[in-house]
Write an enzyme that holds these catalytic residues in place. Sequence first.
Site, mmCIF file in Angstrom:
data_model
loop_
_atom_site.group_PDB
_atom_site.id
_atom_site.type_symbol
_atom_site.label_atom_id
_atom_site.label_comp_id
_atom_site.label_asym_id
_atom_site.label_seq_id
_atom_site.Cartn_x
_atom_site.Cartn_y
_atom_site.Cartn_z
ATOM 1 N N GLY A 2 7.358 -21.503 12.468
ATOM 2 C CA GLY A 2 6.117 -20.820 12.796
ATOM 3 C C GLY A 2 6.257 -19.308 12.833
ATOM 4 O O GLY A 2 7.332 -18.754 13.084
ATOM 5 N N HIS A 31 0.849 -1.190 0.000
ATOM 6 C CA HIS A 31 0.000 0.000 0.000
ATOM 7 C C HIS A 31 0.889 1.247 0.000
ATOM 8 O O HIS A 31 2.043 1.190 0.418
ATOM 9 C CB HIS A 31 -0.921 -0.007 1.212
ATOM 10 C CG HIS A 31 -1.845 -1.182 1.228
ATOM 11 N ND1 HIS A 31 -3.004 -1.221 0.501
ATOM 12 C CD2 HIS A 31 -1.753 -2.380 1.870
ATOM 13 C CE1 HIS A 31 -3.606 -2.379 0.694
ATOM 14 N NE2 HIS A 31 -2.861 -3.107 1.519
#
Length: 199
Positions: free
Chosen positions: A141, A114
């Site tokens: 993870g 963005h």
Amino acid sequence: MKTEREKMTDGEIYMTGDAHLMKDKSRARTLAARYNGTTEEEGDLRRSLLKELLGSCDDEIFIKPPFKCDYGYNIFVGKKFFANFDCVMLDAAPIYIGDNCLMGPKTCVYAVNHPMTAAERATGAAKGKAVHIGDNVWFGGNCVVLPGVTIGDNVVVGAGSVVVHDLPDNCLAVGNPARVVRYIDQEERNEFSYILDLD
């Protein structure tokens, strides 16, 4: 003149609120919700839903629900892909994943960016940047892969790492931002060969 979807997939500035893209997102979320509601006993249904949702995948794909994505059709997965719980892929631009890749829980791959200024962000403008992940990559993870990154083959990304730059083949990378801490030597690559019959 290009559609917003064509601009998005081609890595150009596009408008996220475009009606056609919103419809595409709704389709992806519906399919993902159906997938996330399945059980492990419904393997055929799971495969069918993933083949409908994703750009490509093979029959040996296994994703532990919940799985979320923006569009699905920009995700191209190689053979024997595994993702643990809470995998998120924001696939404004294509996400290419090689063979035999493993993603730990909460691995996130972002192929969209963005604008830096608030005024530009308020317009709904965004820009996709493709992500390329090689063969035999393992993410621990809570890893995050940012837009435009290329990760080589046989890479291990340590748990909690944020990958902001390209990573070469055969390395271990950790941290935020992820940095190569060492290379994985042939002896390590062969460590499990007797178990896996890779001779």
